[in-house]
Design an enzyme around this catalytic site. Structure first.
Site, PDB file in Angstrom:
ATOM      1  N   LYS A   3       0.824  -1.212   0.000  1.00  0.00           N
ATOM      2  CA  LYS A   3       0.000   0.000   0.000  1.00  0.00           C
ATOM      3  C   LYS A   3       0.865   1.272   0.000  1.00  0.00           C
ATOM      4  CE  LYS A   3      -3.916  -2.322   2.265  1.00  0.00           C
ATOM      5  NZ  LYS A   3      -4.872  -2.264   3.412  1.00  0.00           N
ATOM      6  N   PHE A  15     -15.104   4.257   7.767  1.00  0.00           N
ATOM      7  CA  PHE A  15     -13.741   4.596   7.335  1.00  0.00           C
ATOM      8  C   PHE A  15     -13.578   4.584   5.810  1.00  0.00           C
ATOM      9  CE2 PHE A  15     -13.826   0.015   8.321  1.00  0.00           C
ATOM     10  CZ  PHE A  15     -13.388  -0.526   7.122  1.00  0.00           C
ATOM     11  N   ARG A  38      -2.539 -14.583   4.276  1.00  0.00           N
ATOM     12  CA  ARG A  38      -3.178 -13.858   5.388  1.00  0.00           C
ATOM     13  C   ARG A  38      -2.397 -14.103   6.688  1.00  0.00           C
ATOM     14  NH1 ARG A  38      -7.484 -10.120   4.290  1.00  0.00           N
ATOM     15  NH2 ARG A  38      -7.788 -10.305   6.534  1.00  0.00           N
ATOM     16  N   THR A  90      -5.496  -7.295  10.669  1.00  0.00           N
ATOM     17  CA  THR A  90      -5.744  -5.977  10.069  1.00  0.00           C
ATOM     18  C   THR A  90      -5.135  -4.859  10.910  1.00  0.00           C
ATOM     19  OG1 THR A  90      -7.823  -6.850   9.206  1.00  0.00           O
ATOM     20  CG2 THR A  90      -7.573  -4.453   9.198  1.00  0.00           C
ATOM     21  N   ARG A 148       2.535  -6.990   8.766  1.00  0.00           N
ATOM     22  CA  ARG A 148       1.880  -5.837   9.389  1.00  0.00           C
ATOM     23  C   ARG A 148       2.499  -5.499  10.742  1.00  0.00           C
ATOM     24  NH1 ARG A 148      -4.260  -7.319   7.350  1.00  0.00           N
ATOM     25  NH2 ARG A 148      -4.316  -5.878   5.579  1.00  0.00           N
ATOM     26  N   ASN A 157      -2.003   0.043   6.967  1.00  0.00           N
ATOM     27  CA  ASN A 157      -1.479  -1.246   7.414  1.00  0.00           C
ATOM     28  C   ASN A 157      -0.622  -1.973   6.379  1.00  0.00           C
ATOM     29  OD1 ASN A 157      -3.538  -1.985   5.769  1.00  0.00           O
ATOM     30  ND2 ASN A 157      -4.728  -3.067   7.325  1.00  0.00           N
ATOM     31  N   HIS A 208      -2.094  -5.481   1.513  1.00  0.00           N
ATOM     32  CA  HIS A 208      -3.400  -6.120   1.302  1.00  0.00           C
ATOM     33  C   HIS A 208      -3.191  -7.589   1.010  1.00  0.00           C
ATOM     34  CE1 HIS A 208      -7.446  -6.862  -0.329  1.00  0.00           C
ATOM     35  NE2 HIS A 208      -6.838  -7.523  -1.298  1.00  0.00           N
ATOM     36  N   GLU A 264      -9.803  -9.706  -7.768  1.00  0.00           N
ATOM     37  CA  GLU A 264      -8.840  -8.623  -7.513  1.00  0.00           C
ATOM     38  C   GLU A 264      -7.651  -8.698  -8.475  1.00  0.00           C
ATOM     39  OE1 GLU A 264     -10.057  -8.422  -2.782  1.00  0.00           O
ATOM     40  OE2 GLU A 264      -8.047  -9.084  -3.337  1.00  0.00           O
TER      41      GLU A 264
HETATM   42  P1  IDP Z   1      -8.086  -6.657   5.677  1.00  0.00           P
HETATM   43  O1  IDP Z   1      -7.266  -5.725   4.808  1.00  0.00           O
HETATM   44  O2  IDP Z   1      -7.280  -7.228   6.809  1.00  0.00           O
HETATM   45  O3  IDP Z   1      -8.821  -7.719   4.899  1.00  0.00           O
HETATM   46  P2  IDP Z   1     -10.635  -5.286   5.912  1.00  0.00           P
HETATM   47  O4  IDP Z   1     -11.554  -5.401   7.090  1.00  0.00           O
HETATM   48  O5  IDP Z   1     -11.035  -5.990   4.655  1.00  0.00           O
HETATM   49  O6  IDP Z   1      -9.202  -5.753   6.399  1.00  0.00           O
HETATM   50  O7  IDP Z   1     -10.444  -3.736   5.629  1.00  0.00           O
HETATM   51  C1  IDP Z   1      -9.862  -3.287   4.428  1.00  0.00           C
HETATM   52  C2  IDP Z   1      -8.896  -2.170   4.740  1.00  0.00           C
HETATM   53  O8  IDP Z   1      -9.631  -1.051   5.257  1.00  0.00           O
HETATM   54  C3  IDP Z   1      -7.866  -2.488   5.834  1.00  0.00           C
HETATM   55  O9  IDP Z   1      -6.768  -3.215   5.372  1.00  0.00           O
HETATM   56  C4  IDP Z   1      -7.494  -1.096   6.297  1.00  0.00           C
HETATM   57  O10 IDP Z   1      -6.584  -0.455   5.394  1.00  0.00           O
HETATM   58  C5  IDP Z   1      -8.842  -0.388   6.228  1.00  0.00           C
HETATM   59  N1  IDP Z   1      -9.533  -0.440   7.521  1.00  0.00           N
HETATM   60  C6  IDP Z   1     -10.147  -1.520   8.084  1.00  0.00           C
HETATM   61  N2  IDP Z   1     -10.684  -1.217   9.265  1.00  0.00           N
HETATM   62  C7  IDP Z   1     -10.431   0.101   9.479  1.00  0.00           C
HETATM   63  C8  IDP Z   1     -10.735   1.026  10.542  1.00  0.00           C
HETATM   64  O11 IDP Z   1     -11.357   0.676  11.549  1.00  0.00           O
HETATM   65  N3  IDP Z   1     -10.283   2.302  10.390  1.00  0.00           N
HETATM   66  C9  IDP Z   1      -9.601   2.725   9.276  1.00  0.00           C
HETATM   67  N4  IDP Z   1      -9.295   1.899   8.275  1.00  0.00           N
HETATM   68  C10 IDP Z   1      -9.692   0.611   8.360  1.00  0.00           C
HETATM   69 MG    MG Z   2     -10.328  -7.566   3.519  1.00  0.00          MG
END
Ligand code: IDP
Ligand code: MG
Length: 139
Positions: A11, A59, A87, A93, A104, A114, A117, A128
């Site tokens: 990212k 968000f 993962r 996350t 991460r 973070n 992805h 994707e």
């Molecule tokens: P993942 O990337 O671990 O699958 P997801 O829940 O799919 O997590 O969320 C996608 C992306 O959205 C996260 O990687 C992060 O960049 C962002 N994100 C997720 N939760 C939050 C939050 O609570 N605040 C701000 N950004 C968030």
């Molecule tokens: Mg996700």
């Protein structure tokens, strides 16, 4: 049926901080083969589509802003059990909850920024990967 491919993005925060090389080294040292890879930048429309599943989340606007602010490295990776193993390699996350040694834990600043992805299912890995790459860019 499980497939052996997943999709990743390094990212904008990871690229800005100069972590491309270190993260790719960790990925390949963990047994993933690079099938496709490029440096690219998502438009707002790209990010809204890519993260469409999150559009009702509070968000969402922040996520689109973050993911479009600079270049990313997009890649398709191959390994047995690729989605689940990747993962595990990237960690939770929220980096505060991520296991020691995960990407991460090592490189992410916050739950929002973070670093990396990883697809959450074989179906989404295929969607994707096809979002970012044409067939002739996959090896
Ligand atoms: P993942 O990337 O671990 O699958 P997801 O829940 O799919 O997590 O969320 C996608 C992306 O959205 C996260 O990687 C992060 O960049 C962002 N994100 C997720 N939760 C939050 C939050 O609570 N605040 C701000 N950004 C968030
Ligand atoms: Mg996700």
């Amino acid at each position: 049926m499980a497939t052996n491919r997943t999709f990743t993005m390094l990212k904008p925060d990871a690229v800005e901080k100069g972590h491309i090389g270190a993260i790719l080294e960790k990925i390949t040292a963990s047994g993933f083969r690079i099938v496709a890879m490029k440096l690219t930048q998502m438009t707002k429309a790209d990010a809204e589509e890519f993260y469409g599943i999150h559009k009702e989340r509070p968000f969402f606007g922040e996520l689109v802003e973050y993911m479009t602010r600079g270049p990313i490295v997009a890649a398709i990776l191959e390994k047995d059990n690729a989605v689940e193993d990747f993962r595990t390699l990237i960690g939770a996350t929220n980096p505060a909850d991520a296991a020691e040694g995960t990407i991460r834990k090592l490189y992410a600043a916050s739950i929002g920024e973070n670093a990396v992805h990883g697809s959450d299912s074989d179906e989404n890995a295929a969607i994707e990967g096809a979002f970012h790459f044409a067939g002739r860019e996959m090896f």
